[in-house]
Design an enzyme around this catalytic site. Sequence first.
Site, PDB file in Angstrom:
ATOM      1  N   ASP A 126       0.829  -1.265  -0.157  1.00 33.26           N
ATOM      2  CA  ASP A 126       0.166   0.054   0.133  1.00 33.26           C
ATOM      3  C   ASP A 126       0.815   1.332   0.017  1.00 33.26           C
ATOM      4  O   ASP A 126       0.514   2.257  -0.748  1.00 33.26           O
ATOM      5  CB  ASP A 126      -0.970   0.047   1.275  1.00 33.26           C
ATOM      6  CG  ASP A 126      -0.556  -0.095   2.549  1.00 33.26           C
ATOM      7  OD1 ASP A 126       0.594  -0.436   2.708  1.00 33.26           O
ATOM      8  OD2 ASP A 126      -1.158  -0.061   3.509  1.00 33.26           O
ATOM      9  N   ASP A 216      11.138  -4.849  -4.468  1.00 32.39           N
ATOM     10  CA  ASP A 216      10.989  -4.450  -3.166  1.00 32.39           C
ATOM     11  C   ASP A 216      11.328  -5.431  -2.103  1.00 32.39           C
ATOM     12  O   ASP A 216      10.420  -6.558  -2.018  1.00 32.39           O
ATOM     13  CB  ASP A 216       9.269  -4.168  -3.066  1.00 32.39           C
ATOM     14  CG  ASP A 216       8.965  -3.841  -1.573  1.00 32.39           C
ATOM     15  OD1 ASP A 216       9.604  -4.089  -0.831  1.00 32.39           O
ATOM     16  OD2 ASP A 216       7.720  -3.257  -1.539  1.00 32.39           O
ATOM     17  N   ALA A 218      11.582  -6.085   1.114  1.00 38.75           N
ATOM     18  CA  ALA A 218      11.230  -6.261   2.492  1.00 38.75           C
ATOM     19  C   ALA A 218      11.504  -7.678   3.152  1.00 38.75           C
ATOM     20  O   ALA A 218      11.926  -7.777   4.133  1.00 38.75           O
ATOM     21  CB  ALA A 218       9.639  -5.684   2.906  1.00 38.75           C
ATOM     22  N   LYS A 259      11.599  -5.602   8.625  1.00 37.29           N
ATOM     23  CA  LYS A 259      11.069  -7.116   8.664  1.00 37.29           C
ATOM     24  C   LYS A 259      12.504  -8.030   8.642  1.00 37.29           C
ATOM     25  O   LYS A 259      12.808  -8.176   9.632  1.00 37.29           O
ATOM     26  CB  LYS A 259      10.549  -7.166   7.154  1.00 37.29           C
ATOM     27  CG  LYS A 259       9.161  -6.528   6.890  1.00 37.29           C
ATOM     28  CD  LYS A 259       9.011  -5.219   6.622  1.00 37.29           C
ATOM     29  CE  LYS A 259       7.737  -4.716   6.460  1.00 37.29           C
ATOM     30  NZ  LYS A 259       7.764  -3.252   6.324  1.00 37.29           N
ATOM     31  N   HIS A 450      -6.729   3.420   5.850  1.00 38.66           N
ATOM     32  CA  HIS A 450      -7.136   2.438   6.727  1.00 38.66           C
ATOM     33  C   HIS A 450      -6.361   2.821   8.162  1.00 38.66           C
ATOM     34  O   HIS A 450      -6.818   2.325   9.254  1.00 38.66           O
ATOM     35  CB  HIS A 450      -6.776   1.127   6.191  1.00 38.66           C
ATOM     36  CG  HIS A 450      -5.329   0.936   5.884  1.00 38.66           C
ATOM     37  ND1 HIS A 450      -4.671   1.573   4.652  1.00 38.66           N
ATOM     38  CD2 HIS A 450      -4.170   0.442   6.397  1.00 38.66           C
ATOM     39  CE1 HIS A 450      -3.565   1.473   4.437  1.00 38.66           C
ATOM     40  NE2 HIS A 450      -3.174   0.683   5.640  1.00 38.66           N
TER      41      HIS A 450
END
Length: 459
Positions: A126, A216, A218, A259, A450
Amino acid sequence: MKPIYIPEPFRIKSVEPLKMLTRQEREEKIAAAGYNVFSLASEDVYIDLLTDSGTNAMSSAQWAGVMLGDESYAGASSYYHVQESAQQIFGMPYVQLVHQGRAAEKVLLPVLLQGKKYAISNMHFDTTRAHVELAGARAIDCVVPEALDTTTYFDFKGNMDVPRLEQYIHDLGAENIGVIIMTVTNNSAGGQPVSVANIRETSAVAHKYGIPLMIDAARYAENSYFVKQRETEFKNCPIADIVKAMFQEADCFTMSSKKDAIVNMGGLIGCRDKALFELIKQRTISFEGFVTYGGMSGRDIEALAIGLKEGVDENYLRYRIGQMEYLAGRLEEGGIPFQSPVGGHAVFVDAKKLLPHIPYYQFPAQALAIELYREAGIRACDIGSYMLGNDPDTGKQLEAEFEFTRLAIPRRVYTQSHLDVIADALLNIKERAKEIKGYKIVEEPPILRHFTAKLAPLD
Ligand code: F0G
């Protein structure tokens, strides 16, 4: 077969007491939070599965590193340590520190997307989607169709749909696409792995059309562990070599170190091109801080340098992925639907299947997250239509491909008994699934809603 628990390759030296509220108290807390789990105070949560990001338990070596952190503004020794760890692991010549993953996106994506209209990814996380949009482009997801079927086994549900990617490039024009992004593991599809073969194919297509490939990164270490288990070519390969095989296909990467580097804060950007690196450095100085600290304190940089190495240890990864497999095994026994096979950092419960009477615009995955808090003080989160938000052009609620309630497991934090509490809570909820109601939004910001929106239960 009874679910197997792989024992921890560590012992516990320091503990954090937890508060246990009554059901009545939890009802009051979640109502006061506007039915948004992000608005709950963490002390009111018993098991916090909101995210695996920055919630990791550091090792004694990392805590010792904290004391050795060099807080100098320029040229700190911790900076050289992290450079050494990162270059060794990723094999990229240029590495820049930033304070977290979205900071890496903020620095890099506007450079790649300047004058471009699109970014295409196996799936954008997101914040990545938000930074693509903030850079004036549109984010297109292009995951393999197997990912959409949560019940059928597929080794690499995180993969890019390469034929569809090439079709997009034809339809949209290669000159309009600023970057192709491989998210490993594919978080939004359920922490699902991407194969090295698929990264190679995606890289070949990207480079055929002169489009840069960004990883990406992570959860790159968890991805590498899955590759070792499931991709024949890498069966006997050390994790370190699998990481190299993945990254050698990419032109650049962004990474949330919160992470797989097992720290509480940090981010990295890597690239091969010197001119691009100069731009990254300039933007880092403007947004994050001088290049040798990039928005981080020296102690956190030192912990990161150590955590990067601990995160690729195979014994650790076996236990780590083993926790997901144990929890998934218990849910499977109890008939709880989830993205199967389980991914690397979380169990993604299929709320669309568990609560089929709640339509996407009444947010079934959010409803299940709220129910888990009511039931046992467990905090999970929605990865579905509630998180996806509204169409930036029309303002209408989008329908997500999945309605997942994500049970993200922090690294080295919870025990087998905690996992049993989670499984038992879901089994209890399943018994009264039909009684659970949907929600409506009563207040929402325009972007990344959110985190702060307020909701109300529907009658
Ligand atoms: N990319 C991926 C795949 C992520 O999962 C995240 C964060 C980011 C980028 C952004 O990194 O938080 O350090 O700024 N994911 C967290 C999660 C927040 O809960 O999945 P960040």
